[in-house]
Scaffold this motif. Structure first.
Motif, short mmCIF file in Angstrom:
data_model
loop_
_atom_site.label_atom_id
_atom_site.label_comp_id
_atom_site.label_asym_id
_atom_site.label_seq_id
_atom_site.Cartn_x
_atom_site.Cartn_y
_atom_site.Cartn_z
N ASP A 1 0.83 -1.21 0.00
CA ASP A 1 0.00 0.00 0.00
C ASP A 1 0.86 1.25 0.00
N LYS A 2 1.93 1.22 0.78
CA LYS A 2 2.82 2.36 0.84
C LYS A 2 3.47 2.62 -0.51
N GLN A 3 3.91 1.54 -1.18
CA GLN A 3 4.54 1.70 -2.48
C GLN A 3 3.56 2.23 -3.51
N ARG A 4 2.30 1.73 -3.46
CA ARG A 4 1.30 2.23 -4.40
C ARG A 4 1.03 3.71 -4.17
N SER A 5 0.92 4.10 -2.89
CA SER A 5 0.67 5.50 -2.58
C SER A 5 1.81 6.38 -3.06
N GLU A 6 3.04 5.93 -2.83
CA GLU A 6 4.19 6.72 -3.27
C GLU A 6 4.23 6.82 -4.79
N SER A 7 3.89 5.71 -5.48
CA SER A 7 3.87 5.72 -6.93
C SER A 7 2.82 6.68 -7.47
N LYS A 8 1.65 6.70 -6.81
CA LYS A 8 0.59 7.60 -7.23
C LYS A 8 1.01 9.06 -7.04
N SER A 9 1.67 9.35 -5.93
CA SER A 9 2.13 10.72 -5.68
C SER A 9 3.18 11.14 -6.71
N VAL A 10 4.07 10.21 -7.05
CA VAL A 10 5.11 10.53 -8.04
C VAL A 10 4.47 10.82 -9.40
N ARG A 11 3.46 10.00 -9.76
CA ARG A 11 2.79 10.24 -11.04
C ARG A 11 2.13 11.62 -11.07
N PHE A 12 1.48 11.98 -9.95
CA PHE A 12 0.81 13.27 -9.91
C PHE A 12 1.83 14.42 -10.04
N MET B 1 4.70 14.27 -11.47
CA MET B 1 5.22 14.28 -12.83
C MET B 1 4.23 14.97 -13.78
N ILE B 2 2.93 14.67 -13.59
CA ILE B 2 1.92 15.31 -14.44
C ILE B 2 1.91 16.81 -14.21
N LEU B 3 1.95 17.19 -12.93
CA LEU B 3 1.95 18.61 -12.60
C LEU B 3 3.18 19.31 -13.17
N SER B 4 4.33 18.65 -13.07
CA SER B 4 5.57 19.23 -13.59
C SER B 4 5.51 19.36 -15.10
N PHE C 1 10.04 27.11 -8.94
CA PHE C 1 8.58 27.26 -8.98
C PHE C 1 7.89 25.92 -8.74
N ILE C 2 8.45 24.84 -9.34
CA ILE C 2 7.84 23.52 -9.18
C ILE C 2 7.97 23.04 -7.74
N LYS C 3 9.16 23.28 -7.12
CA LYS C 3 9.42 22.76 -5.78
C LYS C 3 8.77 23.58 -4.68
N ASN C 4 8.63 24.85 -4.89
CA ASN C 4 8.19 25.75 -3.81
C ASN C 4 6.85 26.43 -4.12
N MET C 5 5.88 25.64 -4.57
CA MET C 5 4.55 26.20 -4.84
C MET C 5 3.95 26.77 -3.56
N SER C 6 3.27 27.88 -3.67
CA SER C 6 2.59 28.49 -2.55
C SER C 6 1.51 29.41 -3.08
N TYR C 7 0.90 30.08 -2.16
CA TYR C 7 -0.17 30.97 -2.57
C TYR C 7 0.34 32.10 -3.47
N GLU C 8 1.65 32.46 -3.36
CA GLU C 8 2.19 33.55 -4.16
C GLU C 8 2.30 33.21 -5.65
N VAL C 9 2.05 31.87 -6.05
CA VAL C 9 2.17 31.49 -7.45
C VAL C 9 1.15 32.21 -8.31
N GLN D 1 -9.39 17.92 -18.56
CA GLN D 1 -8.42 18.69 -17.79
C GLN D 1 -8.68 18.54 -16.30
N GLY D 2 -7.67 18.94 -15.52
CA GLY D 2 -7.82 18.93 -14.07
C GLY D 2 -7.05 17.79 -13.43
N ALA D 3 -6.92 17.87 -12.10
CA ALA D 3 -6.16 16.87 -11.34
C ALA D 3 -7.04 15.86 -10.64
N GLY D 4 -8.35 15.98 -10.75
CA GLY D 4 -9.24 15.03 -10.08
C GLY D 4 -9.40 15.30 -8.60
#
Length: 710
Positions: free
Chosen positions: A411-422, A424-427, A493-501, A671-674
């Motif tokens: 479960d941990k590996q699946r969660s980490e994989s899902k986060s990495v995919r997200f 990557m998509i965002l990047s 910008f990718i690493k330090n997203m915040s409200y100022e973006v 479009q969108g992140a779901g």
């Protein structure tokens, strides 16, 4: 396995090797006491006290052992103190509080490592002593804890050994030894044997100087393997015990302690060898029998043991098929009810009694022995069945723990994989937007250079127009510099997203519009298309980032709620205005005018956010028809029910819960992140309401948002 027999054998062997001498103990003790009175230093007294410890009765020698610890400390010999602590641990197996005190006393020796000639050897002996005391505590727990406590302790130890084993080898030995002693208490056969093999592998990794731990293990292993009918392993363990005994005798003689004698222990081992007489050659039978009987003649402890149970004589005569002599020894042993030591061997003796009586034709003895043997065999089989059941329980618990641990890891590996995919998509999305911006700006830059060159060659009569173009050029250069800076900071910008973006995104949009406004008529239409593309992608990125930030706020329970009196009609009007630009051509956006005019106490910003997400989703999936926003008042239940209805592609009832999960998109092309529906439901529940799909509506999709009235 007879549990009482196992712990009696283990206690006899592990507590201490038997000590005897061929001199009068009392006369020798008097002589040693006289000699001790002449000693002038603590160091000189230690050897004399060690000899007294070896020859005195148990109660008196225990006192001497305690005194030896103090004398060793005064003499500045911590190694001698550690040795005495190990001897005392043997004496206090029945007293856990004393074992705890002995262990705590070893803690003071950690700081004395630098005072010894061999620091590594001292540290090894310190670890050996602490581990030996902990093994003694393991035996105490197995012998005296109630069954439920043993079961819980065994479960926890197996869990630790299976899932999170310690890295230190001594800690591993303590845990595995505790498992083995607890399993032995329950009589677990194959499982116990497997754990003993693992413990043996760890013992073999210890320094050669760890004789006490090795001897304790081999004595333990010999008894367990013998009771589990693994006779070859038992014999190997006994042979290593004999080797350890020889090393101990040599060591004690070098220390000036010649009275420490281990013949009684050798007698037990030779007797165990003879019990495997069917596997021995006649030469081996003669060798082990002669050695055992030689010890009986010179050692009182061995003689008493042989008198209670003449095992060597029985096995010797059985090996040579001297059934009459063997039967006489067996009858004498079985018929004496006071020889409690022999009760553990009764079933084996009855088996041999039957064999002898059958060979000699003694029908009465055969019948009597057969009846008793059958009774004990039934009892033994019942005990073995109970042992196997307990062993299966332990194995099942171990399997469950391992399976659950593996599932958690997956479960941990699946969660980490899902986060990495997200990520990557965002990047990738951000990179595409930035790439488009760079291309647009580069083309504008090239066009600007062309304009500058043209202006340099223009007629001086067009000076006024040239000045205007120069001003336009200056503005374009400023926009280019700002965009270039944004390009250089894209990684941050990718690493330090915040409200100022939102600020740089708005700047990009404004400058794009400024470029279009400042261009001539011939290029304006051409540039407007790129400007719209930038604005569209900026809005998409802003939505995705805002969704991520909102979900982060909700997860950290830091969402601020500011309740105030809110006009629902005015709020709905604002939401509708905010979504109109997203509608496809031919789609009507409606508000149900039957919705009553009412004010409720709630957070208008969060309600606006939920309704805007629902209407945006409806606009995204509705190509034609209509989208309707409405609400009703339920006075009985004190709640407001909003509905957002569309005539779009609809949602299958089977997906009514899946659509609210994070990053779930039924159509991967959209479009969108779901995250929109996930955030909306979480906000609705924070406000005290809920958000669900109306599965009874089948002409599109309808979402129901309930809000409590306050």
């Amino acid at each position: 396995m007879n549990q009482k027999h196992f712990f009696l054998s283990l206690l006899t062997c592990l507590v201490s090797f038997t000590i005897s001498a061929n001199v009068s103990p009392q006369n020798l003790a008097d002589s040693l006491y006289q000699r001790l009175s002449t000693m002038t230093t603590p160091a000189d007294s230690l050897t004399v006290m060690g000899n007294l410890f070896d020859i005195l009765p148990r109660d008196q020698s225990t006192i001497i052992g305690t005194q030896m610890v103090d004398v060793s400390e005064r003499a500045g010999k911590p190694e001698a103190a550690l040795e005495s602590l190990r001897h005392l641990a043997n004496r206090y197996l029945k007293n856990d509080s004393m074992l705890t005190e002995l262990y705590n006393r070893t803690l003071k020796y950690s700081n004395q490592a630098g005072q010894t000639a061999d620091n590594k050897a001292y540290i090894d002996e310190l670890e050996e002593t602490r581990t030996f005391i902990q093994l003694s505590r393991n035996i105490h727990q197995a012998m005296y804890a109630d069954e439920q406590s043993r079961k819980e302790l065994l479960h926890n130890l197996i869990r630790t050994n299976t899932l999170t084993p310690p890295s230190d080898i001594y800690d591993q030995i303590v845990i595995l030894h505790a498992v083995c002693t607890l399993l032995a208490r329950n009589g677990s056969g194959d499982l116990l044997s497997g754990y003993m093999d693992k413990l043996g592998e760890l013992i073999n990794q210890l320094p050669a100087s760890a004789l006490s731990l090795r001897n304790a293990y081999y004595v333990h292993a010999a008894v367990i393997y013998a009771d589990n009918e693994q006779f070859e392993k038992s014999m190997q363990a006994d042979l290593k015990t004999l080797d350890g005994i020889s090393k101990l005798e040599t060591m004690y003689k070098k220390k000036g302690r010649p009275f420490r004698n281990f013949d009684a222990n050798r007698y037990i081992i030779y007797t165990r060898f003879l019990s495997n007489f069917p596997m021995l050659s006649f030469h081996e039978v003669e060798k082990y029998y002669n050695r055992a009987m030689k010890i009986v003649k010179k050692d009182q402890t061995a003689a008493n043991t042989n008198k209670a149970f003449p095992a060597p004589q029985i096995y010797y005569n059985l090996a040579y098929k001297n059934y009459a002599k063997a039967l006489a020894y067996i009858n004498e042993t079985i018929d004496n009810p006071k020889k409690l030591y022999n009760q553990a061997h009764q079933r084996k003796l009855l088996k041999y009694q039957i064999e002898c009586a059958e060979a000699l034709g003694e029908t009465e003895t055969l019948l009597k022995a057969s009846r008793e043997y059958n009774r004990l065999l039934e009892l033994y089989l019942s005990e073995r069945l109970d042992e196997k059941y307990k062993e299966l329980q332990v194995m099942h618990d171990t399997y469950d723990m391992s399976r659950n641990y593996n599932n958690l890891q997956m479960d941990k590996q699946r969660s980490e994989s899902k986060s990495v995919r997200f990520i990557m998509i965002l990047s990738a999305t951000a990179a595409i937007i930035l790439l488009i911006s760079v291309i647009v700006l580069y083309r504008l830059y090239r066009k600007n250079r062309t304009l500058v060159h043209t202006l340099d060659e223009s007629n001086k009569a067009l000076r006024s127009e040239s000045e205007n173009l120069e001003k336009s050029r200056s503005e374009l250069l400023t926009a280019r510099d700002i965009a270039q800076k944004a390009n250089n900071l894209k990684t941050d910008f990718i690493k330090n997203m915040s409200y100022e973006v939102n600020a740089p995104l708005k700047a990009i949009n404004e400058y794009c519009r400024l470029i279009v406004d400042c261009s001539d008529a011939t290029n304006k239409k051409y540039l407007e298309r790129f400007s719209s593309l930038v604005e569209l992608n900026s809005e998409l990125l802003t939505t995705i980032i805002n969704d991520v930030l909102h979900i982060s706020e909700i997860d950290s329970s830091s969402v601020p709620i500011h309740n105030r009196s809110t006009d629902l009609r005015a709020l709905c009007s604002m939401v509708l205005d905010g979504v109109r630009h997203r509608l496809s051509a031919g789609v009507a956006l409606q508000f149900d005018t039957a919705s009553p005019t009412i004010s409720v106490l709630t957070d208008p910003q969060r309600v606006h956010q939920i309704l805007l997400n629902l209407l945006t989703n409806a606009a995204k999936f509705t190509a034609k028809g209509s989208i309707t926003l409405a609400y009703t008042i339920d006075d009985d239940n004190k709640k407001v029910t909003f509905s957002v209805t569309d005539t779009g592609i609809g949602i299958k009832p089977t997906n009514k819960e899946a659509i609210f999960d994070r990053f779930v998109k039924l159509d991967r092309e959209t479009q969108g992140a779901g995250l929109g529906l996930t955030i909306s439901r979480m906000l609705a529940r924070i406000l005290g309401g809920d958000l669900n799909l109306d599965t009874s509506y089948n002409k599109g999709a309808r979402f129901i948002f309930t809000l409590p009235m306050k």
